[in-house]
Design a protein around this motif. Structure first.
Motif, mmCIF file in Angstrom:
data_model
loop_
_atom_site.group_PDB
_atom_site.id
_atom_site.type_symbol
_atom_site.label_atom_id
_atom_site.label_comp_id
_atom_site.label_asym_id
_atom_site.label_seq_id
_atom_site.Cartn_x
_atom_site.Cartn_y
_atom_site.Cartn_z
ATOM 1 N N ILE A 26 0.842 -1.196 0.000
ATOM 2 C CA ILE A 26 0.000 0.000 0.000
ATOM 3 C C ILE A 26 0.877 1.246 0.000
ATOM 4 O O ILE A 26 0.642 2.178 -0.771
ATOM 5 N N GLN A 27 1.883 1.261 0.851
ATOM 6 C CA GLN A 27 2.785 2.417 0.953
ATOM 7 C C GLN A 27 3.448 2.716 -0.392
ATOM 8 O O GLN A 27 3.472 3.860 -0.841
ATOM 9 N N ILE A 28 3.976 1.696 -1.048
ATOM 10 C CA ILE A 28 4.665 1.871 -2.333
ATOM 11 C C ILE A 28 3.692 2.382 -3.401
ATOM 12 O O ILE A 28 3.980 3.352 -4.108
ATOM 13 N N ASN A 29 2.543 1.735 -3.510
ATOM 14 C CA ASN A 29 1.574 2.119 -4.541
ATOM 15 C C ASN A 29 0.963 3.491 -4.280
ATOM 16 O O ASN A 29 0.722 4.248 -5.218
ATOM 17 N N LEU A 30 0.745 3.805 -3.023
ATOM 18 C CA LEU A 30 0.209 5.119 -2.673
ATOM 19 C C LEU A 30 1.220 6.219 -3.008
ATOM 20 O O LEU A 30 0.856 7.241 -3.582
ATOM 21 N N LYS A 31 2.483 5.987 -2.682
ATOM 22 C CA LYS A 31 3.530 6.975 -2.975
ATOM 23 C C LYS A 31 3.660 7.182 -4.490
ATOM 24 O O LYS A 31 3.749 8.319 -4.967
ATOM 25 N N ALA A 32 3.656 6.100 -5.245
ATOM 26 C CA ALA A 32 3.766 6.213 -6.706
ATOM 27 C C ALA A 32 2.565 6.979 -7.269
ATOM 28 O O ALA A 32 2.726 7.866 -8.110
ATOM 29 N N HIS A 33 1.386 6.659 -6.760
ATOM 30 C CA HIS A 33 0.169 7.299 -7.249
ATOM 31 C C HIS A 33 0.128 8.792 -6.914
ATOM 32 O O HIS A 33 -0.134 9.617 -7.786
ATOM 33 N N THR A 34 0.380 9.128 -5.664
ATOM 34 C CA THR A 34 0.320 10.546 -5.288
ATOM 35 C C THR A 34 1.406 11.350 -5.995
ATOM 36 O O THR A 34 1.179 12.501 -6.362
ATOM 37 N N THR A 35 2.552 10.735 -6.222
ATOM 38 C CA THR A 35 3.636 11.432 -6.925
ATOM 39 C C THR A 35 3.232 11.788 -8.347
ATOM 40 O O THR A 35 3.394 12.938 -8.771
ATOM 41 N N ILE A 36 2.679 10.823 -9.087
ATOM 42 C CA ILE A 36 2.317 11.121 -10.484
ATOM 43 C C ILE A 36 1.145 12.090 -10.560
ATOM 44 O O ILE A 36 1.075 12.902 -11.475
ATOM 45 N N ALA A 89 5.886 6.327 -16.802
ATOM 46 C CA ALA A 89 7.350 6.332 -16.653
ATOM 47 C C ALA A 89 7.747 6.799 -15.253
ATOM 48 O O ALA A 89 8.614 6.197 -14.604
ATOM 49 N N ARG A 90 7.107 7.857 -14.773
ATOM 50 C CA ARG A 90 7.434 8.384 -13.445
ATOM 51 C C ARG A 90 7.031 7.390 -12.347
ATOM 52 O O ARG A 90 7.747 7.212 -11.360
ATOM 53 N N LYS A 91 5.917 6.730 -12.549
ATOM 54 C CA LYS A 91 5.434 5.727 -11.581
ATOM 55 C C LYS A 91 6.457 4.593 -11.436
ATOM 56 O O LYS A 91 6.776 4.173 -10.320
ATOM 57 N N GLU A 92 6.993 4.138 -12.555
ATOM 58 C CA GLU A 92 8.022 3.089 -12.526
ATOM 59 C C GLU A 92 9.256 3.540 -11.746
ATOM 60 O O GLU A 92 9.835 2.766 -10.983
ATOM 61 N N GLU A 93 9.651 4.799 -11.926
ATOM 62 C CA GLU A 93 10.806 5.342 -11.190
ATOM 63 C C GLU A 93 10.555 5.344 -9.685
ATOM 64 O O GLU A 93 11.421 4.957 -8.904
ATOM 65 N N VAL A 94 9.365 5.767 -9.286
ATOM 66 C CA VAL A 94 9.042 5.849 -7.862
ATOM 67 C C VAL A 94 9.031 4.442 -7.249
ATOM 68 O O VAL A 94 9.613 4.209 -6.194
ATOM 69 N N ILE A 95 8.393 3.497 -7.940
ATOM 70 C CA ILE A 95 8.331 2.121 -7.431
ATOM 71 C C ILE A 95 9.736 1.530 -7.326
ATOM 72 O O ILE A 95 10.087 0.906 -6.324
ATOM 73 N N ALA A 96 10.577 1.781 -8.335
ATOM 74 C CA ALA A 96 11.943 1.275 -8.322
ATOM 75 C C ALA A 96 12.765 1.864 -7.172
ATOM 76 O O ALA A 96 13.665 1.215 -6.640
ATOM 77 N N SER A 97 12.443 3.088 -6.762
ATOM 78 C CA SER A 97 13.191 3.730 -5.678
ATOM 79 C C SER A 97 12.984 3.041 -4.326
ATOM 80 O O SER A 97 13.769 3.244 -3.404
ATOM 81 N N PHE A 98 11.950 2.219 -4.218
ATOM 82 C CA PHE A 98 11.712 1.484 -2.974
ATOM 83 C C PHE A 98 12.585 0.234 -2.874
ATOM 84 O O PHE A 98 12.670 -0.374 -1.826
ATOM 85 N N GLY A 99 13.194 -0.151 -4.009
ATOM 86 C CA GLY A 99 14.112 -1.284 -4.018
ATOM 87 C C GLY A 99 13.485 -2.586 -3.903
ATOM 88 O O GLY A 99 13.063 -3.293 -3.188
#
Length: 152
Positions: A39-49, A142-152
């Protein structure tokens, strides 16, 4: 995928994850921790984009009513991401408090997503062309993929 379809897909995923989390018991600590991380990862990616790409485009294309929606949406993100989620992450997954905080997060997210889908996205379809929505969608993916990747 156009921007609105992408955001609706995200809403559906996060709502499903929150429902799964809400249905867990205090004994399911590993499952709760795993779902919360997702949830944390997907929420961060979503709010970022939304905040970096979609909302600015929506606000720029709109009128005063859209600017109001824009600022309200930002505040709803802040409430969920900066207030409720950090408390939930710091709460023992085996506690009753965890269940209460998970329910509050779910209600916040559902309200926010429903409002966006009924009001903001409807207006966005009128204000932005198909081409603009497709272009925004590509940038957002593209930005969503970057954010998700940043979580490792």
């Amino acid at each position: 995928m156009d921007a609105i379809k992408l955001l609706k897909t995200d809403h559906k995923l996060v709502k499903e994850l929150l429902t799964q989390l809400e249905e867990t018991s205090e004994r399911a600590t590993k499952k709760r921790a795993s779902l919360l991380r997702e949830i944390q990862i997907n929420l961060k990616a979503h709010t970022t984009i939304e905040e970096e790409i979609f909302y600015p485009a929506f606000k720029k294309a709109g009128r005063k009513a859209e600017a109001k929606m824009y600022f309200e949406a930002l505040e709803e993100h802040r409430a969920a991401e900066d207030l409720v989620l950090p408390d939930l992450l710091a709460t023992d997954p085996a506690s009753v408090e965890f269940s209460g905080r998970a329910k509050v997060l779910k209600e916040l997210i559902e309200h926010h997503a429903d409002e966006e889908e009924k009001e903001m996205f409807k207006d966005a379809r009128e204000l932005l062309s198909r081409e603009e929505l497709a272009e925004l969608g590509s940038l957002m993916e593209a930005r969503k993929e970057e954010v998700i990747a940043s979580f490792g």
